[in-house]
Motif scaffolding. Structure first.
Motif, PDB file in Angstrom:
ATOM      1  N   VAL A 138       0.837  -1.203   0.000  1.00  0.00           N
ATOM      2  CA  VAL A 138       0.000   0.000   0.000  1.00  0.00           C
ATOM      3  C   VAL A 138       0.873   1.256   0.000  1.00  0.00           C
ATOM      4  N   ASP A 139       0.498   2.230  -0.833  1.00  0.00           N
ATOM      5  CA  ASP A 139       1.188   3.519  -0.871  1.00  0.00           C
ATOM      6  C   ASP A 139       0.485   4.571  -0.025  1.00  0.00           C
ATOM      7  N   MET A 140      -0.855   4.544  -0.026  1.00  0.00           N
ATOM      8  CA  MET A 140      -1.657   5.548   0.676  1.00  0.00           C
ATOM      9  C   MET A 140      -2.809   4.862   1.408  1.00  0.00           C
ATOM     10  N   LYS A 156     -20.497  19.523   7.687  1.00  0.00           N
ATOM     11  CA  LYS A 156     -19.094  19.901   7.752  1.00  0.00           C
ATOM     12  C   LYS A 156     -18.234  18.660   7.957  1.00  0.00           C
ATOM     13  N   ALA A 157     -16.962  18.783   7.631  1.00  0.00           N
ATOM     14  CA  ALA A 157     -16.035  17.676   7.817  1.00  0.00           C
ATOM     15  C   ALA A 157     -14.655  18.219   8.140  1.00  0.00           C
ATOM     16  N   VAL A 158     -13.882  17.404   8.848  1.00  0.00           N
ATOM     17  CA  VAL A 158     -12.556  17.786   9.342  1.00  0.00           C
ATOM     18  C   VAL A 158     -11.503  17.078   8.484  1.00  0.00           C
ATOM     19  N   PRO A 159     -10.571  17.805   7.870  1.00  0.00           N
ATOM     20  CA  PRO A 159      -9.617  17.147   6.963  1.00  0.00           C
ATOM     21  C   PRO A 159      -8.558  16.315   7.664  1.00  0.00           C
ATOM     22  N   ALA A 160      -8.290  16.604   8.939  1.00  0.00           N
ATOM     23  CA  ALA A 160      -7.293  15.839   9.689  1.00  0.00           C
ATOM     24  C   ALA A 160      -7.680  15.814  11.159  1.00  0.00           C
ATOM     25  N   VAL A 281      -0.257  11.979  10.343  1.00  0.00           N
ATOM     26  CA  VAL A 281      -0.966  12.211   9.086  1.00  0.00           C
ATOM     27  C   VAL A 281      -0.052  12.917   8.098  1.00  0.00           C
ATOM     28  N   ASP A 282      -0.193  12.555   6.847  1.00  0.00           N
ATOM     29  CA  ASP A 282       0.637  13.101   5.777  1.00  0.00           C
ATOM     30  C   ASP A 282      -0.022  14.358   5.209  1.00  0.00           C
ATOM     31  N   GLU A 283       0.776  15.400   4.981  1.00  0.00           N
ATOM     32  CA  GLU A 283       0.230  16.659   4.477  1.00  0.00           C
ATOM     33  C   GLU A 283      -0.437  16.480   3.113  1.00  0.00           C
ATOM     34  N   GLN A 284       0.140  15.653   2.264  1.00  0.00           N
ATOM     35  CA  GLN A 284      -0.434  15.425   0.942  1.00  0.00           C
ATOM     36  C   GLN A 284      -1.798  14.757   1.049  1.00  0.00           C
ATOM     37  N   MET A 285      -1.925  13.791   1.968  1.00  0.00           N
ATOM     38  CA  MET A 285      -3.198  13.105   2.142  1.00  0.00           C
ATOM     39  C   MET A 285      -4.248  14.040   2.760  1.00  0.00           C
ATOM     40  N   VAL A 324       4.038   4.373   4.338  1.00  0.00           N
ATOM     41  CA  VAL A 324       2.669   4.543   3.863  1.00  0.00           C
ATOM     42  C   VAL A 324       2.179   5.944   4.227  1.00  0.00           C
ATOM     43  N   LYS A 325       1.688   6.688   3.259  1.00  0.00           N
ATOM     44  CA  LYS A 325       1.132   8.015   3.505  1.00  0.00           C
ATOM     45  C   LYS A 325      -0.296   7.858   4.025  1.00  0.00           C
TER      46      LYS A 325
END
Length: 367
Positions: A138-140, A156-160, A281-285, A324-325
């Protein structure tokens, strides 16, 4: 047409505790197989499931994860399983996402993996899935959790979600029995337990850190009130916003227990019963999730990242497989009166939002 509510209603009616999610796992696996996924059941000897969709074309491997277990509550004097942390909602959203991704032909390159994990509440499910090879290619990896109303409302939703590290420490303290009229002939395990609680309460970490430690259980009974008890059991709950202070806190707690009970001649068998790492948590994800939330709910539906003192065994995945991101987001659903409350409830219409956000993520990575 989405089957999210159909899945939820079925799973909500068959709550099962960690590592015995037999009916839950069978329901999910059968529907994934019917949808056309390659399904591996009983991952690492557990109820865990891995489903795979290979586009046949080169590309990244993206995984979505859901947890399946319910919580145990004492209700009317009986231990019962009840879905009070929303894992039935998580499984319903990810299962419906998998079905719709397959139906709509969204995966055009790379591979999609769907992980249904047991025993999140026990803190062992993610580790079992890792040991079973779930992340080997798995990569992500993306996961999510329903959020209480005070954190995030429906729409509403929380990104991280920045979860805390937690640990449960138990000490079985041994003294020696004696008649209460002759306490000098014994070693009072209750006194030792109290000393241990006081010693742990005297621990300090740097005041700019977010952390806590507190005793949450003390069991001690000689069977009569005129005897010195020879054994006591004490549990402590440890929390830290970050992983490094948790390591320091845990070491100090173990030292405090050991030496405080020894001061009155008792001994302690100390064990760390459960550990969950702080969020990684990965910034890109996180950016991927944030973009997907905006595309589904608009700019007004996106909140900032949020810290929570709660814990999640999802973060064993990046701790065990740092290559894994990972991304982990929160879904507003008007959840009250709170997670783990025996009467927890939420707006079921929010589950459809979860499916849409996940589908956007899959489309961006594999479409």
């Amino acid at each position: 047409m989405s089957k999210t509510l159909e899945h939820y209603q079925h799973l909500h009616a068959i709550p099962e505790l960690g590592l015995v999610e037999f009916k839950t796992s069978a329901y999910i696996a059968q529907r994934l197989e019917t949808a056309g996924f390659k399904v591996t059941r009983n991952v690492n000897g557990t109820t865990g499931i891995i489903a795979e969709l290979d586009s046949g074309k080169p590309g990244p491997v993206l995984a979505l994860r859901a947890d399946m277990d319910a919580l145990g509550h004492i209700i009317d004097g009986q231990l019962v399983a009840r879905h009070t942390c929303g894992h039935d909602g998580h499984s319903s959203v990810v299962l419906a996402t998998a079905q719709e991704v397959m139906q709509e032909g969204i995966v055009r390159h790379g591979r999609l993996k769907i992980l249904f994990q047991p025993a999140e509440e026990l803190g062992t499910g993610a580790l079992a899935m890792v040991a079973g090879g779930a992340l080997d290619d798995v990569d992500m990896l993306l996961g999510f959790h329903l959020r209480p109303l005070e954190e995030c409302a429906k729409g509403k939703a929380v990104p991280a979600m920045l979860y805390s590290a937690c640990a449960t420490v138990e000490a079985v303290i041994s003294g020696s029995p004696a008649h209460a009229a002759r306490p000098h002939l014994g070693i009072n395990a209750l006194d030792a337990a109290v000393a241990a609680v006081q010693a742990v309460n005297s621990i300090h970490l740097a005041p700019n850190l977010t952390w806590s430690v507190k005793a949450t259980r003390l069991l001690c009974d000689a069977g009569v009130t005129n005897s010195v008890p020879a054994e006591a059991r004490v549990c402590w709950d440890l929390r830290s916003q970050y992983n490094e202070p948790m390591d320091e806190l845990k070491a100090k707690v173990l030292t405090a227990i050991k030496h405080s009970v020894a001061a009155i001649g008792a001994s302690a068998e100390i064990s760390v019963m459960k550990e969950m790492p702080a969020a990684i948590v990965d910034e890109q994800m996180t950016a991927l999730i944030a973009e997907s939330i905006v595309e589904v709910l608009g700019e007004q539906g996106l909140t900032e990242a949020k810290f929570t003192p709660g814990s999640e065994d999802f973060f064993h995945y990046p701790r065990q497989r740092p290559q894994v991101k990972t991304g982990f987001w929160g879904l507003g659903c008007n959840l009250t009166p709170g997670l783990h409350h025996p009467e927890m409830r939420f707006d079921l219409e929010a589950l459809a939002i979860g499916v849409r956000v996940f589908k956007q993520c899959v489309t961006k990575v594999l479409g």
